[in-house]
Design an enzyme around this catalytic site. Structure first.
Site, mmCIF file in Angstrom:
data_model
loop_
_atom_site.group_PDB
_atom_site.id
_atom_site.type_symbol
_atom_site.label_atom_id
_atom_site.label_comp_id
_atom_site.label_asym_id
_atom_site.label_seq_id
_atom_site.Cartn_x
_atom_site.Cartn_y
_atom_site.Cartn_z
ATOM 1 C CB SER A 1 -1.980 3.108 -3.660
ATOM 2 O OG SER A 1 -2.511 4.340 -3.237
ATOM 3 C CB ALA A 2 -7.324 3.781 -2.283
ATOM 4 C CE LYS B 1 -5.996 -0.484 -0.988
ATOM 5 N NZ LYS B 1 -4.852 0.268 -0.425
ATOM 6 C CE LYS C 1 -3.782 7.185 9.127
ATOM 7 N NZ LYS C 1 -2.896 6.775 10.209
ATOM 8 C CB THR D 1 0.346 10.901 1.709
ATOM 9 O OG1 THR D 1 0.074 9.512 1.576
ATOM 10 C CG2 THR D 1 1.535 11.251 0.860
ATOM 11 C CD GLU E 1 -3.805 -1.507 2.912
ATOM 12 O OE1 GLU E 1 -3.864 -0.718 3.863
ATOM 13 O OE2 GLU E 1 -4.129 -1.186 1.763
ATOM 14 C CG ASP E 2 -2.037 2.546 6.396
ATOM 15 O OD1 ASP E 2 -2.325 2.186 5.235
ATOM 16 O OD2 ASP E 2 -2.368 3.652 6.869
ATOM 17 C CG ASP F 1 -1.707 1.163 1.461
ATOM 18 O OD1 ASP F 1 -2.402 1.559 0.515
ATOM 19 O OD2 ASP F 1 -1.673 1.746 2.572
ATOM 20 C CG LEU F 2 1.742 5.721 -1.749
ATOM 21 C CD1 LEU F 2 3.222 5.425 -1.942
ATOM 22 C CD2 LEU F 2 1.214 6.524 -2.942
ATOM 23 C CG ASP F 3 -1.782 7.632 3.277
ATOM 24 O OD1 ASP F 3 -0.853 8.006 4.007
ATOM 25 O OD2 ASP F 3 -2.972 7.934 3.489
#
Ligand code: B16
Ligand code: MG
Length: 219
Positions: free
Chosen positions: A115-116, A146, A46, A18, A170-171, A10-12
């Site tokens: 990522s979303a 997601k 998130k 971010t 994932e966070d 995942d990114l953020d």
């Protein structure tokens, strides 16, 4: 290293934080519309798509907008968010992440972004990681957000792996659910009390040793 596994990040909240910029930009939008929301409420945004985030925020402020105004506010928020993103560089890659990416590269283990965010490629460019990934799947590729597993299933396909060969970092609760529903190994980055559905949980990447990584790649 001999493994058929691949990794999806995942990114953020995983590669960069971010969320703090999303918070500043969403909060300005709320304030301009005459209400406020808290950092705790921001946690609920998130991993949630841009459209769904605005719906939630308007709900908190008891506001209703016409479709035209809704789209206008989303654009204003994104323009404001991008003004923060434009100042990013590789110093914002979260601690411990680069070490894991280097290990994967050295061992020819492919990895993708899942990522979303519709801004994901731009963010990866700013932190100089865009060319590092075998595949990038972002908010422009998916029709279902997601916790639907679509984003990770597309990533698995582009990595030429079956879901059970993929390890997802994932966070967000919705992201862990997406990975689990997709039949992948899920690793939560964050607090155990929120991410308890993940197969493994770490506070951040500095807690993840190469030995642990080798172990899950062999499973
Ligand atoms: P954008 P991730 C998510 O990123 C964020 O966590 C979430 O807060 C944001 O609303 C969503 O991306 C969409 O982002 O407005 O840039 O398209 O965690 O899936 O990498
Ligand atoms: Mg995230």
């Amino acid at each position: 290293m001999n493994t058929e596994k691949a990794v999806i990040f995942d990114l953020d909240g995983v590669i960069v934080d971010t969320a703090k910029y999303h918070f500043l930009a969403w909060r300005k939008l709320a304030n301009d519309l005459g209400f406020d929301f808290t950092k705790a409420q921001n946690e609920e945004l998130k991993g949630v798509s841009r459209v769904e985030s605005l719906k939630k925020i308007l709900n908190w402020g008891n506001k209703e907008l016409s479709e035209e105004e809704f789209n206008h506010q989303m654009k204003l928020k994104n323009d404001n968010y991008l003004s923060y993103i434009d100042k990013m560089d590789e110093s914002e890659i979260l601690p411990g992440v680069q070490k894991i990416l280097d290990f994967l590269k050295e061992n020819n283990i492919p990895y993708a972004l899942g990522s979303a965010s519709k801004n994901a490629k731009h963010i990866l460019e700013k932190i100089h990681l865009k060319n590092s990934f075998t595949a990038i799947v972002d908010g422009t590729d998916v029709s279902k957000a997601k916790p639907d597993p679509e984003v990770f299933l597309i990533a698995a396909k582009r990595l030429q792996r079956n879901p059970e060969q993929c390890i997802v970092f994932e966070d967000a609760v919705a992201g862990i659910e997406a990975a689990n529903r997709g039949g992948m190994l899920s690793i939560g980055i964050g607090e155990e009390k929120t991410l308890f559905e993940a197969n493994y949980i770490f506070n951040d990447f500095t807690e993840i040793s190469i030995e642990f990584f080798k172990k899950i790649l062999k499973k």
